[in-house]
Design an enzyme around this catalytic site. Structure first.
Site, PDB file in Angstrom:
ATOM      1  N   GLU A   1       0.604  -1.171  -0.048  1.00  0.00           N
ATOM      2  CA  GLU A   1       0.011  -0.033   0.039  1.00  0.00           C
ATOM      3  C   GLU A   1       0.794   1.315  -0.087  1.00  0.00           C
ATOM      4  O   GLU A   1       1.655   1.420   0.735  1.00  0.00           O
ATOM      5  CB  GLU A   1      -1.009   0.146   1.197  1.00  0.00           C
ATOM      6  CG  GLU A   1      -1.799  -0.964   1.139  1.00  0.00           C
ATOM      7  CD  GLU A   1      -2.808  -0.751   2.195  1.00  0.00           C
ATOM      8  OE1 GLU A   1      -3.703  -1.797   2.575  1.00  0.00           O
ATOM      9  OE2 GLU A   1      -2.977  -0.050   3.368  1.00  0.00           O
TER      10      GLU A   1
ATOM     11  N   ASP B   1      -6.205   9.599  10.094  1.00  0.00           N
ATOM     12  CA  ASP B   1      -4.761   8.957  10.355  1.00  0.00           C
ATOM     13  C   ASP B   1      -4.270   9.506  11.790  1.00  0.00           C
ATOM     14  O   ASP B   1      -4.639  10.494  12.330  1.00  0.00           O
ATOM     15  CB  ASP B   1      -3.632   9.442   9.558  1.00  0.00           C
ATOM     16  CG  ASP B   1      -3.980   8.563   8.334  1.00  0.00           C
ATOM     17  OD1 ASP B   1      -4.061   7.429   8.428  1.00  0.00           O
ATOM     18  OD2 ASP B   1      -4.273   9.135   7.144  1.00  0.00           O
TER      19      ASP B   1
END
Lengths: 400, 273
Positions: free
Chosen positions: B49, B60
């Site tokens: 990824e 995040d």
């Protein structure tokens, strides 16, 4: 008959192409729940009665419509002020926080989070949390914490925890990121009271509805006081909640010009401004598709304004749609013009307006407007400026 | 012809192994190290990824936030991310991991064409839940890139069915409520979450968010088809460099392969299929 200009597709939460729900999957269930609870509350007479009762009892509504005689003389047309500055806590923000707190209670969520820029929404949230006995955590950019010390202490007095946000630009944008991060983690027990007509659906339409009391009252008060509708309605636009609340009362009145005033900061050419609708391009931030200050790579640009409440690179999606359809005209005025207007309103009307609101006055006061004697002007006086006094004193070098 | 991801998954299944899926932020901690880290990951892991740095990474935690700000500070962009992927010349399938806005600004059609030309296998959009933007979702679905869907602990059953219907490649199961970031304890109920997803789809299930130690990776490998490791890897890469990050991946690989080779796990996942 539904207006094509005001075409909101509530099923998908869009205003034309704008709005939507661009959020992490974790939040979708909470937004579904909030939408359902809000949809039920909207048609529940008991909810409406409870809200109206609290708006009267806690906020002090209806807010006054005041004549502004010396300001009228200055601009050469009659000016009336919708006095949201006289609400409890000193701004329009509490109209929304009361409504959302009631929804939180219905959902059984007893922890509230909020973001704040100038601190007005944070204070309004902390106030209703104290009133209802709810836990309150307010995220505030570290830079705003420094320039709005008074409001930080007010929130703390009201029992809220204020969390300074050090990441990114350390202002409202990053405070909102941090509030969303909290919510992703705490969503089962926590309601996020967004303070403006921004964010994922249902927030833009829900916050507008809670603020629409401004426009509803103002329209009736104008008719009662003057026997006609205003020719122009002016409000400042950061995220755009006071403007959306005010405009919503007049959208169907084709003869009423609606003007939203953004912050041009140090000038649109300087790159240091918050004039999202004047200088931005559509994009996704904080859950919705709307005009956005961004660079070539799609990175969100830092906003700037002398007013912490307008210092935001996004804007509510319904404003984006109203801009594109042309129903509302969006203008921008500089920090300097806003400061001049701030002083003028103090001296002409004995009202210290919020620096946010001063932007609306600056546009109104610009000689280029050339108002006619039979113009009838309505300004949304969204908040009082006590919170800004120390900052203005510093900017003007102590000169009043 | 089966897709690159499908071929990877069937090869893993034949070897009775779970996929190790590292996440790396493009351009972190700097372009050269990022390039070296991607190549190291290509040697050790199964699917890679690659995160596109974004100014407002609201899903995040602190580690990935810092990595994206570092990358942006070093001048990384979406175009730069694609150039980095091209230069890395990876053999393993690449999934681009991005927030929506950089892709919109670049141009969705242009991005899909450029990424497909590089052989990028999949696209995961952090802030695009299923059904949020049907036009955009259709464009990805009609491209060679596979649209990877996130499923969260809060995703209700009815929504889960709608989400997996348009999903491709694999399902990314968010292993716990919250942000990306290392945590000491894995969510309780992970086995039930995996079983719930398996009941809804035949697609492989990779679990991410909060996996940091070899023991956790091994536990997850026993339940799921893939293990995503992001923050713990990004943290080590930023602090100690590429060799240390590669060591992290090798430790994870070893722990996972030991565990998934055990016969009991095949019974578990086989029964749920």
């Amino acid at each position: 008959m539904p207006s094509t200009l005001h075409s909101e597709r509530a099923d998908v939460g869009r205003f034309g192409p704008y709005g939507g729900r661009y959020v992490p999957e974790t939040l979708v269930a909470a937004l579904d729940e909030l939408s359902a609870v809000y949809a039920a509350a909207r048609v529940d007479a008991a909810f409406g009665a409870e809200l109206d009762g609290l708006l009267a009892d806690v906020v002090g509504r209806p807010s006054r419509l005041s004549e502004a005689p010396r300001l009228s003389e200055r601009v050469g047309a009659r000016v009336l002020l919708k006095r949201e500055d006289l609400n409890h806590t000193g701004a329009h923000k509490i109209n929304n926080t009361i409504g959302q707190a009631l929804l939180a209670l219905r959902m059984g969520k007893r922890r509230i989070i909020a973001e704040t820029g100038a601190g007005q929404h944070g204070v309004a949230t902390a106030t209703v949390c104290a009133r209802f006995g709810l836990e309150c955590v307010v995220y505030m950019g570290a830079e705003d914490v420094a320039r709005q010390r008074l409001n930080v202490y007010r929130m703390q007095l009201l029992g809220a925890t204020v969390v300074p946000v050090e990441s990114g630009t350390r202002t409202l944008k990053d405070a909102t990121n941090e509030a969303l991060r909290d919510w992703v983690t705490s969503v089962v027990s926590t309601h996020y009271i967004i303070g403006s007509v921004v964010g994922p659906d249902p927030y833009p339409r829900m916050v507008r509805d809670f603020q629409s009391v401004i426009g509803r009252e103002a329209r009736a008060q104008m008719l009662e006081r003057t026997g006609r509708l205003p020719s122009s309605v002016v409000a400042c636009v950061g995220g755009g909640s006071n403007a959306m609340g005010m405009f919503s009362g007049f959208l169907e009145d084709d003869g009423v010009a609606l003007v939203g005033v953004e912050a041009a900061g140090e000038g649109l050419g300087s790159g240091r401004h918050s004039a999202t609708l004047a200088a931005g391009a559509p994009g996704v931030l904080h859950g919705s598709y709307s005009y956005l200050l961004q660079d070539e790579d799609g990175q969100v640009s830092p906003a700037h304004s002398v007013s912490a409440g307008l210092d935001y690179p996004g804007v509510g999606p319904e404003h984006s749609w109203l801009r594109d359809t042309g129903r509302v005209r969006y203008e921008a005025v500089t920090d300097g013009a806003a400061l001049d207007a701030f002083r003028a309103v103090c001296r002409l009307e004995g009202i210290i307006p919020a620096l946010e609101t001063a932007h609306a006055f600056a546009w109104l006061l610009d000689p280029a407007r050339g108002w006619a004697a039979d113009d009838l002007l309505l300004v949304c006086l969204s908040g009082r400026g006590d919170k800004d006094v120390a900052q203005v004193a510093a900017l003007l070098g102590g000169r009043a | 012809m089966p897709s690159r991801l499908a071929r990877t998954w069937s090869a893993l299944r034949a070897e009775r192994r779970a996929a190790l899926v590292p996440y790396l932020t493009a351009g972190h901690p700097d372009r050269a190290s990022s390039l070296a880290a991607l190549r190291a990951a290509d040697e050790i892991a199964d699917i890679i990824e690659v995160g596109v740095p974004f100014s407002d990474p609201l899903a995040d935690g602190p580690t990935i936030q810092r990595s994206t700000f570092d990358a942006l500070g070093g001048g990384m962009t979406l175009a730069g991310t694609l150039a980095l992927i091209r230069e890395a010349g990876l053999r393993k399938p690449v999934v681009v991991f991005s927030y929506v806005n950089p892709i919109l600004r670049y141009g969705v059609t242009r991005f899909l064409a450029d990424a497909a030309a590089l052989g990028v296998a999949g696209l995961l959009l952090t802030d695009l839940p299923a059904g949020a933007d049907p036009a955009l979702e259709r464009m990805v679905a009609e491209s060679p890139l596979e649209l990877i869907r996130l499923v969260a602990p809060t995703t209700r059953d009815e929504r889960l069915r709608d989400t997996v219907r348009g999903a491709e490649g694999f399902i990314y199961l968010v292993g716990r409520l919250g942000l990306t970031g290392a945590s000491r304890d894995l969510a309780t109920g992970l086995a039930e979450s995996v079983a719930r997803v398996r009941a809804a789809t035949a697609l492989p299930v990779a679990v991410g968010f909060g996996i940091s130690t070899p023991a956790q990776a091994a536990d997850v490998a026993a339940l799921a088809d893939g293990v995503v490791v992001g923050s713990a890897l990004v943290e080590r890469l930023g602090r100690e460099g590429v060799a240390a990050a590669a060591a992290v991946l090798r430790e994870l690989r070893l722990a996972m392969d030991e565990r998934t080779a055990a016969p009991v796990t095949r019974v578990v996942s086989g029964a749920a299929r």
